[in-house]
Design a protein around this motif. Structure first.
Motif, PDB file in Angstrom:
ATOM      1  N   LEU A   1       2.854  -8.306  -6.130  1.00  0.00           N
ATOM      2  CA  LEU A   1       2.410  -9.433  -5.310  1.00  0.00           C
ATOM      3  C   LEU A   1       3.523  -9.915  -4.393  1.00  0.00           C
ATOM      4  CD1 LEU A   1      -0.043 -11.389  -4.947  1.00  0.00           C
ATOM      5  CD2 LEU A   1       1.103 -12.910  -6.571  1.00  0.00           C
TER       6      LEU A   1
ATOM      7  N   ALA B   1       4.133  -7.319  -1.597  1.00  0.00           N
ATOM      8  CA  ALA B   1       3.100  -7.448  -0.569  1.00  0.00           C
ATOM      9  C   ALA B   1       3.319  -8.697   0.276  1.00  0.00           C
ATOM     10  CB  ALA B   1       1.714  -7.481  -1.222  1.00  0.00           C
ATOM     11  N   ALA B   2       3.698  -9.779  -0.374  1.00  0.00           N
ATOM     12  CA  ALA B   2       3.906 -11.037   0.346  1.00  0.00           C
ATOM     13  C   ALA B   2       5.073 -10.931   1.334  1.00  0.00           C
ATOM     14  CB  ALA B   2       4.156 -12.170  -0.640  1.00  0.00           C
TER      15      ALA B   2
ATOM     16  N   ARG C   1       6.164  -8.071   2.787  1.00  0.00           N
ATOM     17  CA  ARG C   1       5.984  -7.026   3.797  1.00  0.00           C
ATOM     18  C   ARG C   1       4.716  -7.185   4.621  1.00  0.00           C
ATOM     19  NH1 ARG C   1       9.666  -2.707   2.673  1.00  0.00           N
ATOM     20  NH2 ARG C   1       8.575  -1.540   4.304  1.00  0.00           N
ATOM     21  N   LEU C   2       3.851  -8.111   4.235  1.00  0.00           N
ATOM     22  CA  LEU C   2       2.597  -8.313   4.951  1.00  0.00           C
ATOM     23  C   LEU C   2       2.410  -9.787   5.276  1.00  0.00           C
ATOM     24  CD1 LEU C   2       0.176  -6.173   2.715  1.00  0.00           C
ATOM     25  CD2 LEU C   2       1.048  -5.520   4.969  1.00  0.00           C
TER      26      LEU C   2
ATOM     27  N   GLY D   1       0.547 -13.254   5.053  1.00  0.00           N
ATOM     28  CA  GLY D   1      -0.136 -13.780   3.875  1.00  0.00           C
ATOM     29  C   GLY D   1      -1.619 -13.483   3.861  1.00  0.00           C
TER      30      GLY D   1
ATOM     31  N   ALA E   1      -2.227  -9.834   2.696  1.00  0.00           N
ATOM     32  CA  ALA E   1      -1.959  -9.707   1.266  1.00  0.00           C
ATOM     33  C   ALA E   1      -3.071 -10.342   0.436  1.00  0.00           C
ATOM     34  CB  ALA E   1      -0.611 -10.347   0.930  1.00  0.00           C
TER      35      ALA E   1
ATOM     36  N   GLY F   1      -5.754  -8.651  -2.144  1.00  0.00           N
ATOM     37  CA  GLY F   1      -5.874  -9.164  -3.498  1.00  0.00           C
ATOM     38  C   GLY F   1      -7.303  -9.516  -3.866  1.00  0.00           C
TER      39      GLY F   1
ATOM     40  N   GLY G   1       3.566  -2.299   2.055  1.00  0.00           N
ATOM     41  CA  GLY G   1       2.954  -3.565   1.707  1.00  0.00           C
ATOM     42  C   GLY G   1       1.500  -3.408   1.295  1.00  0.00           C
TER      43      GLY G   1
ATOM     44  N   GLY H   1      -0.098  -4.319  -2.233  1.00  0.00           N
ATOM     45  CA  GLY H   1      -1.219  -5.239  -2.340  1.00  0.00           C
ATOM     46  C   GLY H   1      -2.369  -4.651  -3.124  1.00  0.00           C
TER      47      GLY H   1
END
Length: 299
Positions: free
Chosen positions: A79, A82-83, A85-86, A88, A91, A95, A144, A148
């Motif tokens: 998580l 992902a947060a 590199r992407l 919000g 991500a 999710g 990312g 995710g």
């Protein structure tokens, strides 16, 4: 307790999780994601173990570590990746695919039938989250995206296995086992992969206290209690309330704007969550062995 009461209590967990982004960005030091995850999980788990005085029996130690990995260690680590590199919104949208994954995994591991209405509700929820959070700055970083999707798979598997593996203990004890196991897994990775943590301020400690005591110990106890009482597909749909809470908190607390498109997305998410509760509810003539209404007993 009625099913409606069980749903409302379980929904409190993702409502609290919606505060994670705000607390993390406003109260915690940046650049220590795994360390923060370990400090969120392990102290909360040890506190619950002290309160419940219930250690896992030998046959449950391995299962506790598997569940602790899926629900906490792996999920939280991916998580954060992902947060970072992407955006919000991307991500969170990835999710939200967890609800669809739970439906598929529950079919294989629990024998729960796949219903078109449940798939439609989950897909609508993903669309609502996308409208709520995706913006023009959205971009797709391959690592990312993998993180995710991996995080969604991890939590989906943890949700279904938490229903399949129900120990004869309270939800607090079950939560204590998993948080402690997840924290123990995270600690060596934090020590190896991240620099030493600087001295924590009062604000940092308050943020960790909120995330550990409320955002982990209390909320996950409600979550696992709900998994034991409600169908996994219905529980996973409740998780979509987390980004709604996050957006509302950003609007109220940080003064962020809320567009008409975002408002529409929030309405779609709420409608999808409500539809998901109905779609995943067992039918009166359903095979009782397919998805038994499990109840955790007190420790």
């Amino acid at each position: 307790m009625s099913r409606t009461s069980d749903v409302l209590l379980t929904a409190l967990a993702p409502a609290v999780w919606g505060s994670t982004y705000l607390v993390t960005t406003e109260a915690l030091p940046a650049g220590y994601p795994i360390t923060m995850a370990a400090l969120r999980a392990l102290p909360a788990g040890l506190l619950l173990l002290t309160l419940t005085r219930c250690l896992p029996p030998r046959g449950w130690i391995l299962r506790s570590f598997v569940l602790g990995s899926l629900n906490f260690a792996v999920f939280w680590a991916l998580l954060f990746v992902a947060a970072y590199r992407l955006p919000g919104g991307v991500a969170a949208t990835l999710g939200a695919l967890q609800a669809l994954m739970v439906i598929l995994l529950a079919r294989g591991w629990l024998g729960t039938p796949i219903r078109a209405s449940a798939i439609a509700a989950a897909a609508s929820g993903v669309l609502g989250v996308a409208l709520l959070l995706l913006g023009p700055e959205a971009r797709l970083d391959p690592i990312g995206v993998i993180a995710g999707l991996g995080g969604a798979v991890s939590m989906a598997a943890g949700t279904v296995l938490s229903r399949k593996w129900q120990p004869p203990v309270s939800a607090l004890s079950f939560t204590a086992w998993q948080l402690t196991a997840g924290g123990l897994i995270l600690v060596p990775f934090a020590l190896i992969l991240e620099p030493a943590l600087p001295a924590l301020t009062t604000t940092n400690l308050a943020g960790l206290a909120w995330l550990g005591l409320i955002g982990a110990a209390a909320s996950y106890a409600l979550w696992f209690r709900g998994i034991a009482r409600i169908e996994p597909g219905a529980v996973s749909m409740l998780g979509m309330m987390s980004p709604v809470t996050a957006v509302v908190l950003g609007w109220v607390w940080l003064g962020q704007s809320l567009s008409m498109l975002q408002s529409t997305g929030a309405i779609i998410v709420i409608a999808a969550v409500l539809a998901g509760q109905r779609a995943n509810r067992p039918r009166a003539n359903a095979n009782p062995l397919a998805a038994p209404p499990l109840r955790a007993t007190a420790s």
